[in-house]
Design a protein around this motif. Structure first.
Motif, short mmCIF file in Angstrom:
data_model
loop_
_atom_site.label_atom_id
_atom_site.label_comp_id
_atom_site.label_asym_id
_atom_site.label_seq_id
_atom_site.Cartn_x
_atom_site.Cartn_y
_atom_site.Cartn_z
N ILE A 179 -6.94 50.47 20.80
CA ILE A 179 -6.73 50.71 21.78
C ILE A 179 -5.63 49.84 22.46
O ILE A 179 -4.24 50.29 22.25
CB ILE A 179 -8.21 50.23 23.42
CG1 ILE A 179 -8.57 51.02 22.66
CG2 ILE A 179 -6.67 50.84 24.32
CD1 ILE A 179 -9.44 50.95 23.53
N ARG A 180 -5.25 48.76 21.78
CA ARG A 180 -4.50 47.96 22.68
C ARG A 180 -2.93 48.03 20.87
O ARG A 180 -1.72 47.56 21.20
CB ARG A 180 -4.52 46.37 22.04
CG ARG A 180 -4.78 45.50 23.38
CD ARG A 180 -6.17 45.71 24.03
NE ARG A 180 -6.92 44.52 23.40
CZ ARG A 180 -8.27 44.69 23.96
NH1 ARG A 180 -8.56 46.42 24.71
NH2 ARG A 180 -9.04 44.04 23.71
N ALA A 227 -2.72 56.40 25.75
CA ALA A 227 -3.47 55.37 24.91
C ALA A 227 -4.15 54.48 25.67
O ALA A 227 -5.13 54.23 26.41
CB ALA A 227 -3.19 54.81 23.53
N GLN A 228 -3.58 53.07 26.47
CA GLN A 228 -4.28 51.79 26.65
C GLN A 228 -3.88 52.64 28.37
O GLN A 228 -3.10 52.35 28.67
CB GLN A 228 -3.94 50.20 26.25
CG GLN A 228 -4.68 49.51 26.85
CD GLN A 228 -3.23 48.49 26.54
OE1 GLN A 228 -2.52 48.20 26.25
NE2 GLN A 228 -3.90 46.77 26.48
N GLY A 229 -5.47 52.71 28.79
CA GLY A 229 -5.95 52.55 30.16
C GLY A 229 -5.07 51.41 31.33
O GLY A 229 -5.85 50.78 32.03
N TYR A 269 -16.63 51.83 25.24
CA TYR A 269 -15.80 50.56 24.95
C TYR A 269 -15.64 50.03 24.08
O TYR A 269 -16.78 48.91 23.93
CB TYR A 269 -15.51 50.53 26.99
CG TYR A 269 -14.76 49.53 26.53
CD1 TYR A 269 -12.96 50.27 26.36
CD2 TYR A 269 -14.41 47.65 27.18
CE1 TYR A 269 -12.36 49.32 26.07
CE2 TYR A 269 -13.10 47.46 27.32
CZ TYR A 269 -12.57 48.10 27.03
OH TYR A 269 -11.10 46.87 26.62
N ASN A 311 -16.64 54.61 30.35
CA ASN A 311 -15.33 55.05 29.34
C ASN A 311 -15.41 55.00 27.71
O ASN A 311 -16.63 53.85 27.81
CB ASN A 311 -14.29 53.73 29.56
CG ASN A 311 -12.70 53.15 28.67
OD1 ASN A 311 -12.99 54.09 27.84
ND2 ASN A 311 -13.00 52.19 28.83
N TYR A 369 -14.84 51.02 36.90
CA TYR A 369 -14.87 52.13 37.62
C TYR A 369 -15.26 52.90 38.30
O TYR A 369 -15.29 53.91 39.11
CB TYR A 369 -14.44 53.40 36.43
CG TYR A 369 -13.56 52.64 35.34
CD1 TYR A 369 -12.28 52.90 34.90
CD2 TYR A 369 -14.04 52.46 33.87
CE1 TYR A 369 -11.69 52.36 34.32
CE2 TYR A 369 -13.42 52.01 32.94
CZ TYR A 369 -12.00 51.99 32.88
OH TYR A 369 -10.70 51.51 31.84
N LYS A 408 -8.72 47.86 37.69
CA LYS A 408 -8.34 49.76 38.10
C LYS A 408 -8.58 50.08 39.40
O LYS A 408 -7.63 50.88 39.52
CB LYS A 408 -9.64 50.18 37.63
CG LYS A 408 -10.05 49.70 35.60
CD LYS A 408 -8.56 50.14 34.81
CE LYS A 408 -9.03 49.26 33.73
NZ LYS A 408 -8.63 49.57 32.52
N TYR A 457 -10.08 58.72 32.06
CA TYR A 457 -10.13 59.05 30.36
C TYR A 457 -10.24 60.48 30.19
O TYR A 457 -11.31 60.66 30.93
CB TYR A 457 -10.51 58.34 29.64
CG TYR A 457 -10.32 57.12 29.75
CD1 TYR A 457 -9.17 56.37 29.45
CD2 TYR A 457 -11.00 56.10 30.93
CE1 TYR A 457 -8.75 54.95 29.25
CE2 TYR A 457 -10.73 54.46 31.31
CZ TYR A 457 -9.84 53.87 30.00
OH TYR A 457 -9.09 52.45 30.51
N ARG A 501 -9.08 59.93 22.37
CA ARG A 501 -9.00 59.39 24.08
C ARG A 501 -7.82 59.58 24.71
O ARG A 501 -7.07 59.31 23.78
CB ARG A 501 -9.91 58.67 24.13
CG ARG A 501 -10.03 58.32 26.22
CD ARG A 501 -10.57 57.35 26.01
NE ARG A 501 -9.50 56.15 26.03
CZ ARG A 501 -9.07 54.38 26.22
NH1 ARG A 501 -10.54 54.14 26.99
NH2 ARG A 501 -8.16 54.59 26.65
N1 GLN Z 1 -10.02 49.74 29.72
C1 GLN Z 1 -8.48 50.47 28.75
C2 GLN Z 1 -8.72 51.16 28.11
O1 GLN Z 1 -9.80 51.72 27.15
C3 GLN Z 1 -8.04 49.21 28.16
C4 GLN Z 1 -8.60 47.69 28.28
C5 GLN Z 1 -8.29 46.60 27.37
O2 GLN Z 1 -7.43 46.90 26.98
N2 GLN Z 1 -8.18 45.72 27.65
O3 GLN Z 1 -7.74 52.01 27.43
#
Ligand code: GLN
Length: 392
Positions: free
Chosen positions: A22-23, A38-40, A127, A176, A207, A238, A323, A369
């Motif tokens: 994700i990051r 991508a990243q939420g 997640y 998520n 959430y 969030k 998402y 996603r």
């Molecule tokens: N919850 C976010 C996601 O799923 C990311 C959270 C995070 O990168 N620490 O995209």
């Protein structure tokens, strides 16, 4: 010259997981100038009064270490918020640990609770973080499938995942990446298993205020027998659009809290003092603020789904969180990772490959996603780029 045998400077416990995808997708989005779905995290501003409260707290010299488990005013505000929203009474002196985001809350709790060999039940898709979290504390994951398109679990499969070695089950609701909101019936079934097998429920409820279609978030802590058997994790990220503040909290009975506080203290000492002070004001927002989030995100959900469907993605309609899981079979890509790479490099949109949320890559090979916590113009810009896929 060394007089001892060469060593491997990498602990065994870090060997079985990779960096967060994700990051990584966020970094790739920046590198390729792509729209980041991508990243939420929101790309719109946090509430003005909240930003002002943080500035005021810094100017009022709230700039030194907080009490390790959280400033007193912030813990008091957290306790008041849970009493007001759910009728949950928590003692701010003995049952709340403020930490650096829900992320730290989860790892600190698991490190506090699990020994190597203990089992932790996790729903799949999950997640991403829960995988390294369990590995870092040496626990064994027992996976239970959430079946698309409704993301239901098979009660028999869940029951079979519990054993005498089960220390805890992780429940992320609203979920998520699937957008599932666990129902009272499902949570009751889980609560009964926790009691039968003497296990804890560790919940990630970040959430909580983002639900759609009349669904309502229920903290499992409110169900019979679960008050002292639940470790409830949440954060400001969030609800208040401040994912970079890194302010979260863990609610748990005093015994559990004692242990969690110890781990938290030596991991991070504390979350940013002025931001906790701003959090007091945040949690005291009028109910309309919290209720408004669902309506607000419901509009963005509609925009995202119509944009994605227009581009040829099959969407699994989320009932909560922000998402959309999609099925990418129609595009005939090699797999989710190849397709995500193609999208970010050639089309200009970043999404998260489905396999990031599964134990085996093939399980997510047909999924991507997308997050929709974005300005409408961002969603529209993504739609214009995705139209180049020519599938609409
Ligand atoms: N919850 C976010 C996601 O799923 C990311 C959270 C995070 O990168 N620490 O995209």
């Amino acid at each position: 010259m060394p007089t001892v045998a060469a060593k491997t400077f990498r602990s065994a416990r870090t060997g079985n997981f990779n960096e967060s995808v994700i990051r990584e997708m966020s970094r790739l989005a920046v590198a390729h100038g792509a729209v980041n779905l991508a990243q939420g995290f929101p790309d719109f501003a946090a509430p003005v009064n909240l930003k002002q409260a943080a500035v005021d707290a810094i100017n009022a010299d709230h700039n030194q270490y907080p009490i390790t488990w959280g400033t007193k005013p912030f813990r008091d505000a957290i306790a008041r918020k849970y009493a007001r929203t759910y009728g949950i009474e928590v003692d701010p002196q003995t049952e709340i640990t403020v930490c650096c985001g829900a992320t730290e809350g989860m790892i600190a709790s698991l490190l506090a609770i699990c020994d190597p060999g203990d089992e932790v039940v996790v729903f799949e898709p999950f997640y991403e973080n829960y995988h390294p979290d369990t590995l870092l504390c040496g626990a064994t994951r027992k996976l239970v499938t959430l079946h698309a398109p409704d993301w239901m679990f098979d009660p028999a499969e869940l029951r079979a995942a519990f054993s005498a070695r089960t220390k805890a089950i992780i429940i992320n609701t609203p979920n998520n990446p699937t957008g599932k909101v666990f129902t009272r019936e499902e949570l009751t079934f889980i609560a009964e298993l926790c009691q039968e097998f003497d296990a804890l429920a560790i919940t990630d409820e970040i959430y909580e205020h983002i639900t759609f279609d009349g669904e309502q978030h229920i903290p499992i802590m409110t169900l019979p027998g679960m008050r002292d058997r639940t470790v409830l994790i949440n954060s400001m990220s969030k609800t208040f659009s401040v994912t970079g503040w890194r302010v979260g909290w863990v609610l748990a009975s005093p015994d559990l809290t004692n242990t969690i506080r110890k781990v938290h203290d030596f991991l991070t000492v504390g979350a940013a003092t002025p931001l906790q002070m701003a959090g007091v004001m945040a949690l005291e927002q009028h109910d309309a603020y919290f209720q408004g989030l669902s309506a607000e995100y419901s509009g963005r959900r509609e925009a995202a789904i119509s944009m994605l469907e227009g581009a040829g993605f099959r969407c699994f309609n989320p009932h909560g969180a922000y998402y959309v899981m999609t099925d990418i079979s129609a595009f005939g890509a090699k797999n989710d990772v190849a397709f995500a790479k193609y999208l970010v490099e050639n089309i200009g949109v970043a999404a998260v490959p489905g396999s990031s949320f599964y134990s085996r890559p093939e399980l997510g090979a047909n999924q991507l996603r997308f997050c929709f916590c974005k300005k409408y113009e961002t969603l529209q810009a993504a739609g214009e780029k995705l139209a180049k896929l020519g599938r609409g």
